[in-house]
Motif scaffolding. Structure first.
Motif, PDB file in Angstrom:
ATOM      1  N   UNK A  82       0.866  -1.189   0.000  1.00  0.00           N
ATOM      2  CA  UNK A  82       0.000   0.000   0.000  1.00  0.00           C
ATOM      3  C   UNK A  82       0.898   1.233   0.000  1.00  0.00           C
ATOM      4  N   UNK A  83       0.387   2.335  -0.548  1.00  0.00           N
ATOM      5  CA  UNK A  83       1.195   3.548  -0.647  1.00  0.00           C
ATOM      6  C   UNK A  83       1.458   4.166   0.729  1.00  0.00           C
ATOM      7  N   UNK A  84       0.530   4.007   1.658  1.00  0.00           N
ATOM      8  CA  UNK A  84       0.704   4.600   3.000  1.00  0.00           C
ATOM      9  C   UNK A  84      -0.084   3.815   4.050  1.00  0.00           C
ATOM     10  N   UNK A  85       0.360   3.915   5.299  1.00  0.00           N
ATOM     11  CA  UNK A  85      -0.266   3.096   6.347  1.00  0.00           C
ATOM     12  C   UNK A  85      -1.699   3.515   6.642  1.00  0.00           C
ATOM     13  N   UNK A  86      -2.047   4.737   6.280  1.00  0.00           N
ATOM     14  CA  UNK A  86      -3.427   5.190   6.526  1.00  0.00           C
ATOM     15  C   UNK A  86      -4.425   4.468   5.619  1.00  0.00           C
ATOM     16  N   UNK A 217      -6.349  -2.299  -7.792  1.00  0.00           N
ATOM     17  CA  UNK A 217      -7.713  -2.350  -7.243  1.00  0.00           C
ATOM     18  C   UNK A 217      -7.981  -1.141  -6.359  1.00  0.00           C
ATOM     19  N   UNK A 218      -9.266  -0.944  -6.044  1.00  0.00           N
ATOM     20  CA  UNK A 218      -9.643   0.161  -5.149  1.00  0.00           C
ATOM     21  C   UNK A 218      -9.677  -0.304  -3.703  1.00  0.00           C
ATOM     22  N   UNK A 219     -10.097  -1.555  -3.516  1.00  0.00           N
ATOM     23  CA  UNK A 219     -10.194  -2.133  -2.170  1.00  0.00           C
ATOM     24  C   UNK A 219      -9.728  -3.593  -2.235  1.00  0.00           C
ATOM     25  N   UNK A 234      -8.000  -7.210   7.459  1.00  0.00           N
ATOM     26  CA  UNK A 234      -7.515  -5.956   6.869  1.00  0.00           C
ATOM     27  C   UNK A 234      -8.414  -5.569   5.706  1.00  0.00           C
ATOM     28  N   UNK A 235      -8.805  -4.295   5.698  1.00  0.00           N
ATOM     29  CA  UNK A 235      -9.405  -3.705   4.498  1.00  0.00           C
ATOM     30  C   UNK A 235      -8.411  -2.677   3.993  1.00  0.00           C
ATOM     31  N   UNK A 236      -7.823  -2.950   2.828  1.00  0.00           N
ATOM     32  CA  UNK A 236      -7.015  -1.920   2.181  1.00  0.00           C
ATOM     33  C   UNK A 236      -7.970  -1.097   1.317  1.00  0.00           C
ATOM     34  N   UNK A 237      -7.845   0.232   1.360  1.00  0.00           N
ATOM     35  CA  UNK A 237      -8.603   1.083   0.445  1.00  0.00           C
ATOM     36  C   UNK A 237      -7.716   2.215  -0.022  1.00  0.00           C
ATOM     37  N   UNK A 238      -7.883   2.606  -1.260  1.00  0.00           N
ATOM     38  CA  UNK A 238      -7.122   3.776  -1.724  1.00  0.00           C
ATOM     39  C   UNK A 238      -7.480   4.966  -0.844  1.00  0.00           C
ATOM     40  N   UNK A 239      -6.466   5.741  -0.492  1.00  0.00           N
ATOM     41  CA  UNK A 239      -6.672   6.797   0.495  1.00  0.00           C
ATOM     42  C   UNK A 239      -7.829   7.717   0.109  1.00  0.00           C
ATOM     43  N   UNK A 240      -7.871   8.113  -1.162  1.00  0.00           N
ATOM     44  CA  UNK A 240      -8.916   9.074  -1.548  1.00  0.00           C
ATOM     45  C   UNK A 240     -10.315   8.495  -1.372  1.00  0.00           C
ATOM     46  N   UNK A 241     -10.474   7.181  -1.576  1.00  0.00           N
ATOM     47  CA  UNK A 241     -11.793   6.561  -1.361  1.00  0.00           C
ATOM     48  C   UNK A 241     -12.108   6.497   0.135  1.00  0.00           C
ATOM     49  N   UNK A 242     -11.100   6.094   0.921  1.00  0.00           N
ATOM     50  CA  UNK A 242     -11.343   5.981   2.375  1.00  0.00           C
ATOM     51  C   UNK A 242     -11.677   7.343   2.972  1.00  0.00           C
ATOM     52  N   UNK A 243     -11.112   8.400   2.378  1.00  0.00           N
ATOM     53  CA  UNK A 243     -11.380   9.756   2.890  1.00  0.00           C
ATOM     54  C   UNK A 243     -12.736  10.270   2.420  1.00  0.00           C
ATOM     55  N   UNK A 244     -13.157   9.891   1.206  1.00  0.00           N
ATOM     56  CA  UNK A 244     -14.345  10.514   0.614  1.00  0.00           C
ATOM     57  C   UNK A 244     -15.644   9.754   0.868  1.00  0.00           C
ATOM     58  N   UNK A 245     -15.582   8.427   0.916  1.00  0.00           N
ATOM     59  CA  UNK A 245     -16.829   7.651   1.042  1.00  0.00           C
ATOM     60  C   UNK A 245     -17.494   7.923   2.397  1.00  0.00           C
ATOM     61  N   UNK A 246     -18.826   7.898   2.417  1.00  0.00           N
ATOM     62  CA  UNK A 246     -19.533   8.193   3.680  1.00  0.00           C
ATOM     63  C   UNK A 246     -19.553   6.991   4.621  1.00  0.00           C
ATOM     64  N   UNK A 247     -18.480   6.790   5.351  1.00  0.00           N
ATOM     65  CA  UNK A 247     -18.407   5.669   6.307  1.00  0.00           C
ATOM     66  C   UNK A 247     -19.428   5.890   7.428  1.00  0.00           C
ATOM     67  N   UNK A 255     -12.410  11.403  12.246  1.00  0.00           N
ATOM     68  CA  UNK A 255     -13.010  11.322  10.906  1.00  0.00           C
ATOM     69  C   UNK A 255     -11.969  11.199   9.802  1.00  0.00           C
ATOM     70  N   UNK A 256     -10.744  10.820  10.147  1.00  0.00           N
ATOM     71  CA  UNK A 256      -9.730  10.649   9.098  1.00  0.00           C
ATOM     72  C   UNK A 256      -9.497   9.155   8.852  1.00  0.00           C
ATOM     73  N   UNK A 257      -9.058   8.785   7.621  1.00  0.00           N
ATOM     74  CA  UNK A 257      -8.705   7.376   7.384  1.00  0.00           C
ATOM     75  C   UNK A 257      -7.467   7.008   8.196  1.00  0.00           C
ATOM     76  N   UNK A 258      -7.348   5.807   8.687  1.00  0.00           N
ATOM     77  CA  UNK A 258      -8.315   4.711   8.572  1.00  0.00           C
ATOM     78  C   UNK A 258      -9.375   4.710   9.664  1.00  0.00           C
TER      79      UNK A 258
END
Ligand SMILES: Cc1ncc(COP(=O)(O)O)c(C=O)c1O
Length: 421
Positions: A82-86, A217-219, A234-247, A255-258
């Motif tokens: 993954x690009x980053x631990x978040x 992949x995205x997730x 583990x759920x890996x998600x691209x940072x921008x999706x984890x930040x934008x989707x309405x969890x 309210x920040x990923x993860x």
């Protein structure tokens, strides 16, 4: 250098614990859950002894626990590239994480939007999508697999993807047939229509080098207890999706990923022990992985160790599963479902399902259990696979799932027992 299986086995207390008669049990139940090395057990004890506290406190145990949490995510990010631990969300199991993900995605969809699932998937990557389809008036399209070859039918997958597709959910390696699917190609197909690609990597993580950036992949989801770790996923998600989707989260939670994806107080001791399980794998890369380094240009340090570890384990497992399948082929009245052509063994993980003609799978599993050989039977929640094979309602099939700590001697014990039966 090939892996030293006895040296690795010696690290697993459960593998060296004889039953009453002094016999060592044979664990071929690995796709349902693997055994753990000593360091994983010790890590749970260490967590409780030195850092047992909730998140965000002003005192040392809480600070140690929080630091350990970040370290685990960094290790897991290296494992998946993954690009980053978040981008690493942790949770109780893959199914729960996938339900959270599917519900969050559902809030961005409109009636008539489409979802693609496959008949090769475990139900944990089907039902979450069927449920949101039912809730939101979405259309579900199914991709099929070839019953004879055990391969995903890419033509049916392509036909299922349309300009209205929003999610393509596919399994990386089947928990029944063992087939490895071309997830990189599927990610490109999904992205060509702007859909998310969700990969279920629960059964590939114990056997293959995983690389979320190469797959594209995205997730991607996987479960620690399938790769020699504790019950945490583990759920890996691209940072921008984890930040934008309405969890779905409670208001005071970060309210920040993860963190926005992790509700309530988690099982911190398992998070810590997940790091120990991954350390075990990285160490294998350091010790036995040199021969595979050239396959992973651009990787260094722990990221390289994970890649070469899984390549080394995979090479050993390929030989062992070939030995198993060739042995099974010699048993009269035994039918294997899935890839049996040696030329295609590189497209499977070492999970083999089969049945003995005229014998109920449960009865065979019980007879093997009496000989201290542990295999699964039934549908293992690969409901769509069993329905497609015509085995659902008939006891499903036996599942023999190898891991790197299994040996030829163990395979021989199984083959002899099956031949007797
Ligand atoms: C391929 C696959 N996907 C998903 C799951 C579900 O994982 P979990 O038990 O972590 O929810 C399993 C469990 O066996 C599996 O084999």
């Amino acid at each position: 250098m090939t892996i030293d299986v006895p040296a690795l086995r010696s690290q697993f207390p459960a593998l060296n614990r004889p039953v009453e008669s002094g016999v060592l049990p044979v664990h071929f139940d690995n796709p349902a859950g693997t055994q753990v090395p000593r360091r994983v057990i010790d890590a749970v004890a260490e967590y409780y002894t030195t850092m047992n506290a909730n998140h965000g406190g002003a005192f040392p145990t809480s600070q140690r626990s929080d630091a350990a949490e970040t370290t685990t995510r960094q290790i897991a990010a290296d494992f998946l590239n993954a690009a980053r631990w978040e981008e690493i969300v942790l949770g109780p199991n893959m199914t729960t994480l996938n339900f959270s993900l599917s519900r969050a995605i559902a809030r961005t969809l409109r009636p008539g939007d489409e979802l693609v699932v496959t008949r090769m998937d475990h139900d944990a990557n089907i039902s979450p999508w069927l449920r949101i389809a039912q809730d939101g008036g979405l259309t579900v399209r199914w991709a099929d697999f070839d019953v004879e070859t055990g391969l995903l039918d890419m033509a049916s997958l392509k036909a299922a993807i349309t300009p209205r597709t929003r999610v393509v959910a596919t399994v990386h390696a089947s928990n029944a047939l063992g087939t490895i699917n071309p997830v990189g190609e599927i990610a490109r197909l999904a992205h060509s229509v702007g859909a998310y690609h969700v990969v279920d990597a629960v059964q590939s993580a114990p056997h293959l080098p995983l690389d979320v950036q190469a797959i594209g992949c995205d997730f991607l989801l996987c479960s620690g207890y399938k790769f020699f770790g504790p019950h945490v996923s583990i759920l890996y998600g691209r940072y921008e999706h984890l930040a934008a989707l309405p969890a779905y989260k409670v208001r005071p939670a970060d309210d920040t990923p993860p963190h926005r994806w992790e509700t309530g107080t988690p099982c911190y001791e398992t998070w810590y022990a997940l790091g120990a399980a991954l350390d075990y794998l990285a160490e294998i890369g350091g010790r036995y992985g040199q021969a595979y380094e050239s396959q992973f240009p651009g990787f260094t340090g722990r990221r390289l160790q994970f890649k070469t570890a899984m390549a080394a384990l995979g090479a050993y497992e390929q030989e062992l599963v070939a030995y198993l399948i060739e042995g099974l082929k010699q048993i009269a009245g035994l039918r294997i479902y899935g890839i049996t052509d040696p030329a295609l063994y590189t497209q499977r993980v070492p999970t083999v399902i089969c049945n003995l003609e005229g014998r109920d799978p449960r009865g065979v599993a019980e007879a093997l259990a009496a000989r201290h050989i542990y295999v699964w039977d039934g549908n293992y929640y690969a409901l769509a696979v069993m329905e497609r094979l015509g085995l659902e309602g008939h006891g499903g099939a036996l599942r023999i799932g190898l891991a790197h700590y299994n040996t030829r001697e163990e395979v021989d014990r199984l083959l002899n027992a099956l031949a007797d039966l």
